[in-house]
Design an enzyme around this catalytic site. Sequence first.
Site, PDB file in Angstrom:
ATOM      1  N   HIS A   9     -29.726  63.066  34.879  1.00 59.29           N
ATOM      2  CA  HIS A   9     -30.760  62.886  33.856  1.00 59.29           C
ATOM      3  C   HIS A   9     -30.571  61.477  33.275  1.00 59.29           C
ATOM      4  O   HIS A   9     -29.455  60.971  33.224  1.00 59.29           O
ATOM      5  CB  HIS A   9     -30.534  63.953  32.779  1.00 59.29           C
ATOM      6  CG  HIS A   9     -31.587  64.013  31.727  1.00 59.29           C
ATOM      7  ND1 HIS A   9     -31.618  63.161  30.649  1.00 59.29           N
ATOM      8  CD2 HIS A   9     -32.642  64.842  31.581  1.00 59.29           C
ATOM      9  CE1 HIS A   9     -32.652  63.472  29.875  1.00 59.29           C
ATOM     10  NE2 HIS A   9     -33.291  64.485  30.416  1.00 59.29           N
ATOM     11  N   ASP A  64     -21.960  66.835  32.086  1.00 60.48           N
ATOM     12  CA  ASP A  64     -23.197  67.021  31.322  1.00 60.48           C
ATOM     13  C   ASP A  64     -23.591  68.494  31.492  1.00 60.48           C
ATOM     14  O   ASP A  64     -24.066  68.907  32.546  1.00 60.48           O
ATOM     15  CB  ASP A  64     -24.275  66.081  31.886  1.00 60.48           C
ATOM     16  CG  ASP A  64     -25.649  66.345  31.275  1.00 60.48           C
ATOM     17  OD1 ASP A  64     -25.822  67.348  30.563  1.00 60.48           O
ATOM     18  OD2 ASP A  64     -26.560  65.543  31.540  1.00 60.48           O
ATOM     19  N   GLN A 115     -27.710  71.811  30.908  1.00 60.18           N
ATOM     20  CA  GLN A 115     -28.425  72.918  31.552  1.00 60.18           C
ATOM     21  C   GLN A 115     -27.522  74.104  31.889  1.00 60.18           C
ATOM     22  O   GLN A 115     -28.014  75.137  32.356  1.00 60.18           O
ATOM     23  CB  GLN A 115     -29.124  72.433  32.835  1.00 60.18           C
ATOM     24  CG  GLN A 115     -30.185  71.371  32.593  1.00 60.18           C
ATOM     25  CD  GLN A 115     -31.412  71.910  31.847  1.00 60.18           C
ATOM     26  OE1 GLN A 115     -31.654  73.119  31.792  1.00 60.18           O
ATOM     27  NE2 GLN A 115     -32.191  71.014  31.268  1.00 60.18           N
ATOM     28  N   LYS A 163     -31.059  73.939  23.763  1.00 62.43           N
ATOM     29  CA  LYS A 163     -31.278  74.490  25.107  1.00 62.43           C
ATOM     30  C   LYS A 163     -30.585  75.846  25.284  1.00 62.43           C
ATOM     31  O   LYS A 163     -30.583  76.416  26.370  1.00 62.43           O
ATOM     32  CB  LYS A 163     -30.780  73.503  26.168  1.00 62.43           C
ATOM     33  CG  LYS A 163     -31.656  72.242  26.274  1.00 62.43           C
ATOM     34  CD  LYS A 163     -31.230  71.398  27.436  1.00 62.43           C
ATOM     35  CE  LYS A 163     -31.775  69.990  27.422  1.00 62.43           C
ATOM     36  NZ  LYS A 163     -33.209  69.897  27.691  1.00 62.43           N
ATOM     37  N   CYS A 212     -37.170  63.154  33.548  1.00 60.29           N
ATOM     38  CA  CYS A 212     -36.099  62.210  33.188  1.00 60.29           C
ATOM     39  C   CYS A 212     -35.093  62.023  34.328  1.00 60.29           C
ATOM     40  O   CYS A 212     -33.892  61.818  34.063  1.00 60.29           O
ATOM     41  CB  CYS A 212     -35.391  62.620  31.894  1.00 60.29           C
ATOM     42  SG  CYS A 212     -36.468  62.590  30.472  1.00 60.29           S
TER      43      CYS A 212
HETATM   44  N1  C6P Z   1     -33.585  67.752  29.784  1.00 63.04           N
HETATM   45  C1  C6P Z   1     -35.710  68.699  30.528  1.00 63.04           C
HETATM   46  O1  C6P Z   1     -36.859  69.071  30.333  1.00 63.04           O
HETATM   47  P1  C6P Z   1     -31.093  66.257  24.948  1.00 63.04           P
HETATM   48  O2  C6P Z   1     -32.476  65.689  24.975  1.00 63.04           O
HETATM   49  O3  C6P Z   1     -30.099  65.265  24.426  1.00 63.04           O
HETATM   50  O4  C6P Z   1     -31.006  67.583  24.294  1.00 63.04           O
HETATM   51  O5  C6P Z   1     -30.723  66.570  26.490  1.00 63.04           O
HETATM   52  C2  C6P Z   1     -30.784  65.537  27.442  1.00 63.04           C
HETATM   53  C3  C6P Z   1     -30.446  66.082  28.803  1.00 63.04           C
HETATM   54  C4  C6P Z   1     -29.271  65.684  29.416  1.00 63.04           C
HETATM   55  N2  C6P Z   1     -28.898  66.181  30.600  1.00 63.04           N
HETATM   56  C5  C6P Z   1     -29.650  67.075  31.262  1.00 63.04           C
HETATM   57  C6  C6P Z   1     -29.168  67.621  32.566  1.00 63.04           C
HETATM   58  C7  C6P Z   1     -30.867  67.506  30.700  1.00 63.04           C
HETATM   59  O6  C6P Z   1     -31.588  68.399  31.358  1.00 63.04           O
HETATM   60  C8  C6P Z   1     -31.282  66.986  29.464  1.00 63.04           C
HETATM   61  C9  C6P Z   1     -32.619  67.367  28.869  1.00 63.04           C
HETATM   62  C10 C6P Z   1     -34.909  68.167  29.360  1.00 63.04           C
HETATM   63  O7  C6P Z   1     -35.182  68.744  31.627  1.00 63.04           O
HETATM   64  C11 C6P Z   1     -35.669  67.087  28.657  1.00 63.04           C
HETATM   65  S1  C6P Z   1     -36.040  65.721  29.701  1.00 63.04           S
END
Ligand code: C6P
Length: 406
Positions: free
Chosen positions: A123, A200, A203, A226, A364
């Site tokens: 991401h 990370d 998910q 999430k 992303c």
């Molecule tokens: N993915 C998706 O629709 P934040 O925004 O900081 O809570 O998470 C960022 C992020 C980082 N790593 C991974 C693997 C992610 O999936 C995400 C967020 C969302 O897939 C928004 S683009």
Amino acid sequence: MSVIDASIREDFPVLTQEVNGHPLVYFDNAATTQKPRTVLEAVQRYYEHDNANVHRGIHELSNRATAAYEAARERVAQFINAPDRADVIFTRGTTESINLVAATWGDANLQTGDVILLTEMEHHSNLVPWQLLAHRTGAELRFIPVTGDEGVLDLANIDTLLEGVKILALTHISNALGTINPVRDLCSTAKAIGALCLVDAAQSAGHLPLDVQAIGCDFLACSGHKLCGPTGIGVLYAQSHLQKVMPPYQGGGEMISKVEFQVSEFNVPPHRFEAGTPNIAGAVGLHAALDYLDGIGLQAIGQHSFELAHYAKERLAEFDGIRFFGPTTEHAGVVSFVLPEVHALDLATMADQQGVAIRIGHHCTQPLHEKFGVPATARASFYCYNTRDEVDFFIEVMQKIIKLIR
Ligand code: C6P
């Protein structure tokens, strides 16, 4: 027959509504999950009864707020099996957690010639902070490749890729593909050559049981929103011995122990990394979310989401020419695809008219989509409250859309 009963839907007030005249079918869970009533009530109760600033007052409300905030830290530590609650730093989310590591540990430890190893499925939140760090320090970015459309890591040359690596930072579960990466093996391989490892878990937290000690990572990042928690609260797990030698991230109140006009001394970790008034209500809501998820069982949640994704793939395969991205057998609750002659934007817009929320775009992960040669995919992502009936309705909607467009 799923391991989770559909009656849990009653815990989520938002799911009872109609959207554009149809019952809401929410398949955008990888972006953010819905919130159960217990989380909403915990946040409301906090504001109604305990609201005050933390670590600063000697009055009753401040003590209560501090106790609730620190209890949330303890609960997170337990949820990810961190050895100590001081290993848990509260942030705004995964993005801030990764930026914190890159800016503090990274600036202090990397120099020209050092290598940051990522994967091609990261991401942007686990790519751009490292790009910025590489520009600041002269370090090199290197990538573990992703195989074709099945989207798993190609580890054939991992030994060569690891040469000169100071940190391996990779996603546990790909938000674009649903791939579940072998983080435990990769952390152990990276650590064998003296590299650090950041996972990370945006998910995977709330989708499968997480154990930072079993994974063997040095850092782990995730977001409350999430996993049924509020937005604006996230977690960075960072091993205590690393936190002790990491310079501060942001300056301000709370992160200091003594301030003079010219210099300051800094608070002990993790407070050193939590400048300013934190998201106390967010931490309280996160605590309630973790209790809720543990009440259902993480194993069951992962299994349920996988089964729905697997079933959705089976049904979607009925459409001529559909191209899936992501593994076919073992994967998380994510289905990404493109359909010939059907523009992803049209698909998502028309689905929304029937009350079905899916996401389209590069999610992303723009470089990954460029590698696949597609500007955008459609993505349905599932969670504990979704049902097979909803998948069937989604397929009916898709049938109508495709008939109309083709
Ligand atoms: N993915 C998706 O629709 P934040 O925004 O900081 O809570 O998470 C960022 C992020 C980082 N790593 C991974 C693997 C992610 O999936 C995400 C967020 C969302 O897939 C928004 S683009």
